[in-house]
Design an enzyme around this catalytic site. Structure first.
Site, PDB file in Angstrom:
ATOM      1  N   GLU A   1      -4.798 -10.178   8.947  1.00 41.58           N
ATOM      2  CA  GLU A   1      -6.481 -10.227   8.354  1.00 41.58           C
ATOM      3  C   GLU A   1      -6.422 -11.524   7.643  1.00 41.58           C
ATOM      4  O   GLU A   1      -7.051 -11.441   6.424  1.00 41.58           O
ATOM      5  CB  GLU A   1      -7.063  -9.145   7.720  1.00 41.58           C
ATOM      6  CG  GLU A   1      -6.829  -7.936   8.729  1.00 41.58           C
ATOM      7  CD  GLU A   1      -7.848  -6.839   8.327  1.00 41.58           C
ATOM      8  OE1 GLU A   1      -8.504  -6.765   7.086  1.00 41.58           O
ATOM      9  OE2 GLU A   1      -7.794  -6.023   9.157  1.00 41.58           O
TER      10      GLU A   1
ATOM     11  N   GLN B   1       0.736  -1.180  -0.097  1.00 39.57           N
ATOM     12  CA  GLN B   1      -0.113  -0.130  -0.073  1.00 39.57           C
ATOM     13  C   GLN B   1       0.763   1.232   0.203  1.00 39.57           C
ATOM     14  O   GLN B   1       0.432   2.513  -0.216  1.00 39.57           O
ATOM     15  CB  GLN B   1      -0.902  -0.018   1.268  1.00 39.57           C
ATOM     16  CG  GLN B   1      -1.797  -1.063   1.239  1.00 39.57           C
ATOM     17  CD  GLN B   1      -2.633  -1.327   2.178  1.00 39.57           C
ATOM     18  OE1 GLN B   1      -2.425  -1.931   3.201  1.00 39.57           O
ATOM     19  NE2 GLN B   1      -3.986  -0.447   2.238  1.00 39.57           N
TER      20      GLN B   1
HETATM   21  C1  GCO Z   1      -7.266  -4.042   6.246  1.00 36.52           C
HETATM   22  C2  GCO Z   1      -6.201  -3.700   5.979  1.00 36.52           C
HETATM   23  C3  GCO Z   1      -5.525  -2.326   5.514  1.00 36.52           C
HETATM   24  C4  GCO Z   1      -6.665  -1.618   5.149  1.00 36.52           C
HETATM   25  C5  GCO Z   1      -7.354  -1.007   6.373  1.00 36.52           C
HETATM   26  C6  GCO Z   1      -8.425   0.039   5.661  1.00 36.52           C
HETATM   27  O1  GCO Z   1      -7.662  -3.935   7.319  1.00 36.52           O
HETATM   28  O2  GCO Z   1      -8.144  -3.990   5.151  1.00 36.52           O
HETATM   29  O3  GCO Z   1      -5.121  -4.239   6.990  1.00 36.52           O
HETATM   30  O4  GCO Z   1      -4.773  -2.696   4.614  1.00 36.52           O
HETATM   31  O5  GCO Z   1      -5.884  -0.517   4.457  1.00 36.52           O
HETATM   32  O6  GCO Z   1      -8.207  -1.761   6.991  1.00 36.52           O
HETATM   33  O7  GCO Z   1      -9.440  -0.684   5.350  1.00 36.52           O
END
Ligand code: GCO
Length: 389
Positions: A157, A18
């Site tokens: 996640e 990112q």
């Molecule tokens: C997620 C990831 C991040 C996201 C953030 C905002 O939780 O999806 O860890 O990469 O960018 O959560 O959506």
């Protein structure tokens, strides 16, 4: 004024794909350029953080943060199966040293959604071999970097990867309603986390290890408590139960999930809906902390929390309410040890591209100039005083 405990760890979080830029050797770069991609933008140069991290870390120091969570990119370190890049391991060693020199505790995530093309090419997370592939990568990475690491998150996640990749079609490999793939990927991600936990604990360095989980404030409409608990068990508890022997749980909750007789339903009429498509729900972190402790009994770090919005005043309001909720859990005696704002800077928000602004620092995608937002100044006061106004 609400005071947080002495030693409460304040940080911000990012992820390699990112923010780094030019991260082309993984399944996400390929997905961004696929004809049927769900992505609105390619990641491209992102925030050029691969080269600009020293200046970005200086901003964290100026704002008073004590920690920085970032991910190391598997596809840079192992570009082809069994080929190891000493130069890329040196790059991340320099990043870790740069954190340490600045008094920032480095919190390293070993997998944050992206998988090397070669590992994604033969089934990816649905191929059982991936757990050992990931464990081997962790072994090489921790051998080179372990002495510098303050905390490690194995997989970011893991519950989102199968959901978005095999049911919703928004992440690679872009499959929809593939229940068999979803189940296999879930099984192998949990296996990979457990193998990585053992490998990281056995390697050099002595640091806490856990995973970071996407969680929600789950609400059941009247008469739907059983359905809600079933959905939550599939999306959260199956992972939390696999973490009970870990050192901490990384809690990441951004909104609420409502369950009615039709299943998971949409936002409640009258509740503000953000551009991300979910409700403005600042009490999500508090609810998720309580559930994570209930299931695991482990210490908790909020490893991500924030809001995608162009309205920086709304970000401040969100954080005021969200942090008040975190403080309530601590007042109730729960062992919550830190808070990492997502994100340090506006960055590539996966399928949403660069439209969503989660940063307390703005980034001009053309000039790469950083702009410290008012929300950064507000959060800096909280961090420096360890108190919430
Ligand atoms: C997620 C990831 C991040 C996201 C953030 C905002 O939780 O999806 O860890 O990469 O960018 O959560 O959506």
């Amino acid at each position: 004024m609400v005071r947080f405990p002495d030693g409460f760890l304040w940080g911000t979080a990012t992820a390699a794909h990112q923010v780094e830029g030019d991260n082309w050797n993984n399944d996400w770069w390929a997905w961004e350029h696929a004809p049927d991609t769900a992505c609105v933008d390619p990641s491209g140069d992102a925030c050029d953080h691969y080269w600009r991290y020293p200046q970005d870390l200086d901003i964290l120091v100026e704002l008073g943060f004590q920690a920085y969570r970032f991910s190391i990119e598997w596809s840079r370190i192992e570009p082809e199966e069994g080929e190891w890049s000493g130069a890329q391991l040196d790059h991340y060693a320099r990043m870790l040293d740069a954190c340490i020199e600045r008094g920032l505790q480095p919190v390293v995530t070993f997998h944050h959604f992206t998988t090397p093309r070669w590992a994604a090419s033969d089934g990816g997370w649905t191929n059982p071999v991936i757990a050992e592939r990931f464990a081997r990568f962790c072994e090489h990475a921790v051998a080179a970097l372990g002495d510098r690491i303050a905390m490690a998150c194995t997989i970011n996640e893991p519950n989102i990867v199968p959901l978005m990749g095999w049911l919703m079609g928004a992440f690679p490999p872009g499959r929809t309603q593939d229940l068999d793939g979803y189940a296999k990927a879930t099984e192998h991600l949990i296996a990979a986390h457990r193998r990585a936990f053992d490998v990281l604990k056995a390697g050099p360095g002595d640091f806490p290890v856990g995973l970071t989980l996407s969680m929600s404030d789950w609400w059941a409409e009247p008469g739907c408590e059983a359905e809600m608990q079933q959905y939550r068990a599939h999306h959260e508890d199956v992972y939390l139960e696999a973490c009970r022997d870990n050192d901490f749980v990384g809690v990441q909750a951004y909104s609420r999930t409502r369950v009615d007789s039709t299943g998971v339903t949409g936002p409640e009429p009258g509740v503000e809906v953000l551009a991300m498509g979910y409700e403005y729900w600042p009490s999500a972190a508090e609810a998720a902390i309580r559930h994570a402790v209930e299931v695991t009994g482990l210490p908790v770090y909020v490893t991500e929390n924030g809001i995608g919005t162009d309205d920086d005043d709304q970000r401040i309001r969100f954080l005021q309410e969200s942090l008040a909720g975190v403080a309530r859990t601590i007042d109730d005696g729960l062992d919550v040890r830190g808070f990492f704002h997502w994100s340090l800077m506006d960055n590539f928000e996966w399928a949403f591209g660069y439209r969503m602004k989660f940063g307390i620092v703005g980034v001009d995608q053309t000039t790469q100039r950083r702009t410290i937002k008012q929300s950064a100044r507000w959060l800096s006061e909280v961090v420096k005083s360890n108190m919430l106004p």
